[in-house]
Motif scaffolding. Structure first.
Motif, PDB file in Angstrom:
ATOM      1  N   SER A   1     110.797  50.364  40.000  1.00 50.46           N
ATOM      2  CA  SER A   1     111.823  50.990  39.151  1.00 50.46           C
ATOM      3  C   SER A   1     111.646  52.504  39.116  1.00 50.46           C
ATOM      4  O   SER A   1     110.551  53.015  39.338  1.00 50.46           O
ATOM      5  CB  SER A   1     111.726  50.441  37.721  1.00 50.46           C
ATOM      6  OG  SER A   1     112.223  49.133  37.655  1.00 50.46           O
ATOM      7  N   LYS A   2     112.745  53.206  38.797  1.00 50.73           N
ATOM      8  CA  LYS A   2     112.681  54.665  38.623  1.00 50.73           C
ATOM      9  C   LYS A   2     112.801  54.951  37.128  1.00 50.73           C
ATOM     10  O   LYS A   2     113.722  54.459  36.471  1.00 50.73           O
ATOM     11  CB  LYS A   2     113.863  55.338  39.328  1.00 50.73           C
ATOM     12  CG  LYS A   2     113.856  55.166  40.839  1.00 50.73           C
ATOM     13  CD  LYS A   2     113.552  56.506  41.514  1.00 50.73           C
ATOM     14  CE  LYS A   2     113.452  56.410  43.009  1.00 50.73           C
ATOM     15  NZ  LYS A   2     112.125  56.003  43.502  1.00 50.73           N
ATOM     16  N   VAL A   3     111.854  55.744  36.617  1.00 51.52           N
ATOM     17  CA  VAL A   3     111.831  55.986  35.180  1.00 51.52           C
ATOM     18  C   VAL A   3     112.021  57.476  34.898  1.00 51.52           C
ATOM     19  O   VAL A   3     111.305  58.313  35.454  1.00 51.52           O
ATOM     20  CB  VAL A   3     110.494  55.516  34.553  1.00 51.52           C
ATOM     21  CG1 VAL A   3     110.608  55.449  33.039  1.00 51.52           C
ATOM     22  CG2 VAL A   3     110.078  54.150  35.096  1.00 51.52           C
TER      23      VAL A   3
ATOM     24  N   LEU B   1     113.030  44.339  35.813  1.00 48.80           N
ATOM     25  CA  LEU B   1     112.393  45.647  36.013  1.00 48.80           C
ATOM     26  C   LEU B   1     111.406  45.599  37.179  1.00 48.80           C
ATOM     27  O   LEU B   1     111.227  46.588  37.892  1.00 48.80           O
ATOM     28  CB  LEU B   1     111.677  46.098  34.731  1.00 48.80           C
ATOM     29  CG  LEU B   1     112.564  46.305  33.493  1.00 48.80           C
ATOM     30  CD1 LEU B   1     111.714  46.658  32.279  1.00 48.80           C
ATOM     31  CD2 LEU B   1     113.611  47.399  33.733  1.00 48.80           C
ATOM     32  N   SER B   2     110.784  44.445  37.385  1.00 50.47           N
ATOM     33  CA  SER B   2     109.838  44.314  38.508  1.00 50.47           C
ATOM     34  C   SER B   2     110.563  44.401  39.846  1.00 50.47           C
ATOM     35  O   SER B   2     109.998  44.870  40.838  1.00 50.47           O
ATOM     36  CB  SER B   2     109.104  42.974  38.443  1.00 50.47           C
ATOM     37  OG  SER B   2     108.403  42.904  37.255  1.00 50.47           O
ATOM     38  N   ARG B   3     111.817  43.968  39.869  1.00 53.98           N
ATOM     39  CA  ARG B   3     112.580  44.020  41.128  1.00 53.98           C
ATOM     40  C   ARG B   3     113.035  45.446  41.441  1.00 53.98           C
ATOM     41  O   ARG B   3     113.287  45.782  42.582  1.00 53.98           O
ATOM     42  CB  ARG B   3     113.817  43.115  41.022  1.00 53.98           C
ATOM     43  CG  ARG B   3     113.454  41.650  41.097  1.00 53.98           C
ATOM     44  CD  ARG B   3     114.710  40.817  41.367  1.00 53.98           C
ATOM     45  NE  ARG B   3     114.540  39.494  40.835  1.00 53.98           N
ATOM     46  CZ  ARG B   3     115.210  38.959  39.817  1.00 53.98           C
ATOM     47  NH1 ARG B   3     116.187  39.655  39.237  1.00 53.98           N
ATOM     48  NH2 ARG B   3     114.961  37.750  39.391  1.00 53.98           N
ATOM     49  N   GLY B   4     113.203  46.275  40.399  1.00 50.94           N
ATOM     50  CA  GLY B   4     113.617  47.667  40.623  1.00 50.94           C
ATOM     51  C   GLY B   4     114.866  48.006  39.840  1.00 50.94           C
ATOM     52  O   GLY B   4     115.926  47.441  40.097  1.00 50.94           O
ATOM     53  N   CYS B   5     114.731  48.922  38.881  1.00 47.43           N
ATOM     54  CA  CYS B   5     115.847  49.279  37.994  1.00 47.43           C
ATOM     55  C   CYS B   5     115.823  50.781  37.719  1.00 47.43           C
ATOM     56  O   CYS B   5     114.858  51.470  38.047  1.00 47.43           O
ATOM     57  CB  CYS B   5     115.658  48.582  36.652  1.00 47.43           C
ATOM     58  SG  CYS B   5     116.037  46.834  36.667  1.00 47.43           S
ATOM     59  N   GLN B   6     116.883  51.257  37.080  1.00 45.40           N
ATOM     60  CA  GLN B   6     116.923  52.630  36.566  1.00 45.40           C
ATOM     61  C   GLN B   6     116.604  52.551  35.074  1.00 45.40           C
ATOM     62  O   GLN B   6     117.276  51.834  34.323  1.00 45.40           O
ATOM     63  CB  GLN B   6     118.333  53.223  36.741  1.00 45.40           C
ATOM     64  CG  GLN B   6     118.762  53.434  38.172  1.00 45.40           C
ATOM     65  CD  GLN B   6     118.043  54.619  38.830  1.00 45.40           C
ATOM     66  OE1 GLN B   6     117.432  55.461  38.152  1.00 45.40           O
ATOM     67  NE2 GLN B   6     118.107  54.671  40.150  1.00 45.40           N
ATOM     68  N   ILE B   7     115.565  53.307  34.677  1.00 46.88           N
ATOM     69  CA  ILE B   7     115.145  53.298  33.264  1.00 46.88           C
ATOM     70  C   ILE B   7     115.207  54.726  32.723  1.00 46.88           C
ATOM     71  O   ILE B   7     114.808  55.666  33.418  1.00 46.88           O
ATOM     72  CB  ILE B   7     113.683  52.792  33.126  1.00 46.88           C
ATOM     73  CG1 ILE B   7     113.513  51.414  33.784  1.00 46.88           C
ATOM     74  CG2 ILE B   7     113.233  52.761  31.675  1.00 46.88           C
ATOM     75  CD1 ILE B   7     112.050  50.906  33.819  1.00 46.88           C
TER      76      ILE B   7
END
Ligand SMILES: C[S@@+](CC[C@H](N)C(=O)[O-])C[C@H]1O[C@@H](n2cnc3c(N)ncnc32)[C@H](O)[C@@H]1O
Length: 350
Positions: A195-197, A168-174
């Motif tokens: 990340s985009k939440v 999640l620290s690297r960047g994810c879709q949540i």
């Protein structure tokens, strides 16, 4: 019949009667800032507290005496002053403490005020839609769960899934479905700026409140959508989908779980929390089990039955969650090793 056993039952009722009335007075204290005022001012008389809060001294005195009997406040008979210990203040007066319980008072008393409508529902079926459950209740739920999201969600709960927080620290879709007023969504957006939440909830006032809160943090990686949870936007696949204390409230929890399964990336994880209870009532003879069982017809079950929903009720336990997960097509279901008095947490994979 044994007299001893009769007395045991009768005294249990008396204890619950005291608990119910104490909850109502706890609500008064929470709403009027009385706990904070006692905690801040240190030892003070009822007159001093009344003056400090601008409230009627006779009511304030009776409130203080009830709080002493409930062991929420202490009293020194010599000085005739009231005070709170550090521990009492930490739990009852400090909104930012990880153990703050003001949300319990805030949720309980307005919920119990719905009992006459619930009586009707027992007779005729149906229920109370979430939009009519009480104006204060979404905020009360927010305050009840907020300490967990602010203090434990990232550090303990998400960290319990191996490798998840690094990813999640690297960047994810949540996606955070049934996000209510957005406390969990915002906690994740703040912790994982790459990340985009997306927070989704069908209750418009909660979504407006979540957007207002997000604006105070100036976050550019969080978005809120007013929609039913099974309408998770399908234009992307999610690395993490969360649902905190809401699947059992839903009109159609099974279609939501199928939608989650569909929207999850192949290597994604679905983190799902439910009340920390067993699916079997006889295993729930403890304070948390008793509370969640009683909440069920007055809140979680009724908001679902209001729309001819499934009405799972608050108490599905791990057993119920496992069965629902398997039906929705999930191949992996783990209970996460998290110690939490109110919730149990599951991690599911496609
Ligand atoms: C008990 S609250 C929990 C809210 C939030 N997750 C929290 O922990 O503070 C349940 C939430 O589920 C939402 N909800 C219930 N059914 C829903 C559905 N079908 N789609 C989207 N949201 C739903 C309600 O509006 C409410 O905000």
């Amino acid at each position: 019949m044994k007299q001893e056993k009769i007395e045991e039952v009768a005294f249990r009722v008396v204890g619950d009667m005291g608990g119910a009335f104490t909850m109502a007075l706890g609500y008064v204290g929470d709403r009027l800032g009385l706990f904070q005022a006692v905690a801040e001012a240190g030892p003070l008389t009822s007159g001093e507290l009344a003056q400090k809060t601008g409230l009627n001294e006779r009511y304030v005195r009776e409130w203080l005496r009830a709080m002493v009997a409930a062991e929420y406040v202490n009293y020194d008979p010599q000085s005739q002053k009231y005070l709170m210990s550090e521990e009492q203040a930490f739990v009852l007066a400090n909104e930012d403490s990880p153990m703050f319980v003001g949300g319990a008072f805030h949720f309980t008393t307005p919920s119990i005020c719905n009992t006459p409508r619930i009586l009707e529902a027992f007779r005729k079926g149906g229920g109370i839609p979430y939009g009519e459950i009480g104006d204060e209740i979404p905020e009360a739920i927010e305050r009840f769960f907020r300490p967990g999201y602010v203090h434990f969600l990232v550090k303990d709960w998400l960290n319990a899934v191996p490798g998840l927080t690094t990813r999640l620290s690297r960047g994810c879709q949540i996606a955070d479905i049934g996000c209510g007023c957005g406390q969990s969504t915002i906690a994740m957006a703040r912790a994982f700026p790459a990340s985009k939440v997306l927070g989704i909830d069908y209750h418009a006032p909660s979504i407006s409140r979540a957007r207002r809160l997000a604006a105070t943090y100036n976050l550019s990686n969080v978005e809120f959508l007013q929609a039913a949870a099974h309408e998770i936007p399908g234009n992307r696949r999610y690395d993490l989908i969360c649902s905190f204390d809401c699947i059992h409230d839903m009109v159609n929890p099974r279609s939501t779980l199928r939608a989650v399964h569909e929207a999850l990336a192949d290597d994604g994880v679905y983190v799902w929390s439910e009340p920390n209870v067993s699916a079997h009532a006889h295993e729930n003879r403890n304070p948390v089990g008793k509370a969640f069982h009683a909440i069920s017809p007055l809140h979680c079950m009724t908001v679902s039955l209001a729309f001819q929903g499934e009405g799972l009720g608050t108490v599905i336990g791990e057993e119920g969650a496992r069965a629902l997960a398997s039906e929705a097509g999930f191949s992996h279901f783990d209970r996460l090793p998290i110690q939490n008095p109110f919730n149990q947490f599951f991690a599911l994979r496609r």
